[in-house]
Write an enzyme that holds these catalytic residues in place. Structure first.
Site, PDB file in Angstrom:
ATOM      1  N   HIS A  60       0.847  -1.194   0.000  1.00 20.61           N
ATOM      2  CA  HIS A  60       0.000   0.000   0.000  1.00 20.61           C
ATOM      3  C   HIS A  60       0.880   1.241   0.000  1.00 20.61           C
ATOM      4  CE1 HIS A  60      -3.153   2.850   1.137  1.00 20.61           C
ATOM      5  NE2 HIS A  60      -3.984   1.940   0.673  1.00 20.61           N
ATOM      6  N   ASP A 106      -7.946  -5.228  -0.375  1.00 21.55           N
ATOM      7  CA  ASP A 106      -8.428  -6.090  -1.460  1.00 21.55           C
ATOM      8  C   ASP A 106      -8.080  -7.561  -1.281  1.00 21.55           C
ATOM      9  OD1 ASP A 106      -7.547  -3.296  -3.294  1.00 21.55           O
ATOM     10  OD2 ASP A 106      -9.586  -4.092  -3.252  1.00 21.55           O
TER      11      ASP A 106
END
Ligand code: SDX
Length: 431
Positions: free
Chosen positions: A308, A365
């Site tokens: 991320h 996700d």
């Protein structure tokens, strides 16, 4: 705001730049005077170190794994609210009281239908059309059927009505496009069902086999949409702000955000994760092969659902989703081998120095697609589910940007590295 300054020395000149401190102690050097005063711009590919705006909506702390919407911790909201309540919070800045919530719900119910002419659009998409392509198209088309936003006297009330219209219709468009893709009759929204219950019923109810809306599935879908509702200046939200900064209407700005979200590096990752887990499953769970590919700089393969830009620890949303995964699959009596593969992949990566040294953890996700599979949502609709969740965040940022007196049309600068100016060569002289 603090009165502290940064001092920049460039060649023999010294520049004083204000330091801005946010309400959660984040600090920025305000470089808005830099070009005018020093003749220099800043260069920051991917805006990794650059703030685009000041915002009151969402706060992230990537080191501590903190995510707050309008000051409320995501863990509290995911556990104690409905998605409609959280959407109200993002749009209005405060949690609704019972009357405000009921009024907002009534707006969503009122705006659930699509103009019947729009339904013919579905007949002209190719059978294998991407649900994200359909969604982005149909959301953009809405501005032609509902142009009132500029006509209503109170821009805020007009914004809220349009936001409710978009929130309600995106759900109908998503479900209708799924029904069209499988050749089943459309199922219309019902006034007696909740926001999430209506979506599930429009997706899965059939004349011959009525769909039973299960409370645990509705609760899980509420939680997933809440967890996706906003995430400050991510790629798609920045896109919505950029497009909106040119004075573009809310529908078209959201349509652009949907297109940005589609990418496998962003909201398309939930679909890419499942495709990756299925590939590993087909490859007899050869974890070593895929971990090696992910670590190989010469191999474009990346571990989808991992890493991320902001979080350098476990994405707080992923922790909640991972827990909900176990609960939902147990409640639905689903035994999905992909969950075991995901858990094993996480365990291997979390003990491998390549991932540890780069602070790569599961993100929002990584586990979400496994829950959507258990709900029988088709894999190619997983990014659409992300868009349903993110819509209130996108709209809140669009409105905040439109109301901000500091807003200017977004127009980054660049450093040119091409050929220096040169004389034109007519065609007959070019060999
Ligand atoms: C979302 O911004 C948001 O807030 C987004 C989001 C939201 O709610 O809006 O949180 C939603 O988009 C989550 C991210 C979904 N995407 C993926 O899961 C795709 C896989 N992840 C990677 O592509 C990557 O981690 C990104 C795109 C998410 C972040 O990329 P960055 O910040 O540009 O980091 P990078 O690519 O520069 O990576 C740094 C290093 C590199 O290695 P080195 O050059 O140091 O050797 O880490 C490596 C990368 O190769 N790396 C990975 C990896 N992610 C980063 N290596 C293997 N697998 C990965 N997933």
């Amino acid at each position: 705001m603090s009165e502290r300054n940064a001092t920049l020395i460039v060649e023999d000149a010294t520049y004083t730049l204000p330091i801005i401190e946010g309400s959660e102690k984040e600090k920025a050097i305000d470089v808005r005077s830099l070009l005018k005063d020093s003749g220099h711009i800043t260069l920051d590919s991917g805006f990794m170190n650059t703030g685009a705006c000041q915002s009151n909506i969402t706060f992230l702390d990537g080191k501590k794994g903190i995510l707050n919407y309008r000051g409320y911790p995501i863990e509290e909201l995911a556990e104690r609210c409905s998605f409609v309540e959280v959407a109200y919070l993002l749009l209005h800045g405060e949690l609704p009281n019972r009357q405000e919530l009921n009024e907002f719900r009534a707006l969503l119910a009122r705006y659930a239908l699509l103009h019947e002419d729009m339904i013919h659009f579905f007949d002209h998409f190719p059978p294998n059309a991407s649900p994200m392509s359909i969604l982005s198209t149909m959301i953009n088309v809405l501005c032609n059927y509902y142009p009132e936003m500029t006509a209503q006297p109170d821009p805020y009330e007009a914004f809220i009505a349009t936001a409710a219209r978009l929130m309600s219709k995106i759900r109908t468009i998503a479900a209708f496009s799924y029904k069209k893709s499988i050749g089943h009759p459309l199922v219309y929204p019902r006034a007696d069902l909740s926001y999430c219950g209506n979506f599930l019923n429009m997706m899965f109810d059939r004349p011959v086999i009525p769909y039973v809306v299960q409370p645990e599935v509705v609760a899980t879908l509420n939680k997933l949409l809440i967890l996706h509702a906003d995430h400050e200046q991510n790629c798609s939200t920045s896109t919505v702000r950029m497009v909106g900064s040119a004075g573009v209407n809310l529908y078209a700005s959201i349509s652009a955000g949907i297109s940005a979200l589609w990418g496998p590096l962003h909201g398309g990752a939930n679909q890419a994760v499942i495709e990756m887990l299925e590939a590993i499953h087909r490859d007899n769970n050869d974890f070593g092969k895929y971990i090696a590919k992910a670590k190989d700089r010469n191999d474009p393969f990346r571990l989808s659902g991992f890493g991320h830009r902001v979080y350098k620890t476990f994405d707080p949303r992923a922790a909640i989703i991972k827990k909900a995964c176990h609960q939902t699959l147990a409640a639905l009596n689903v035994d999905d081998p992909l969950l075991d593969i995901a858990l094993k992949l996480e365990e291997i990566a979390r003990n491998d120095d390549y991932f540890i040294s780069r602070n790569l953890y599961p993100n929002v996700d990584f586990y979400s697609g496994i829950i959507y599979r258990a709900m029988r949502i088709p894999t190619n609709m997983f990014p659409v589910m992300f868009a349903l969740g993110r819509l209130p965040g996108w709209m809140s940022h669009w409105h905040e940007m439109m109301q901000d007196p500091d807003t200017k049309i977004g127009r980054p600068r660049q450093i040119y590295t091409g050929p220096a100016q040169r004389p034109f060569v007519p065609l007959h002289e070019r060999e």
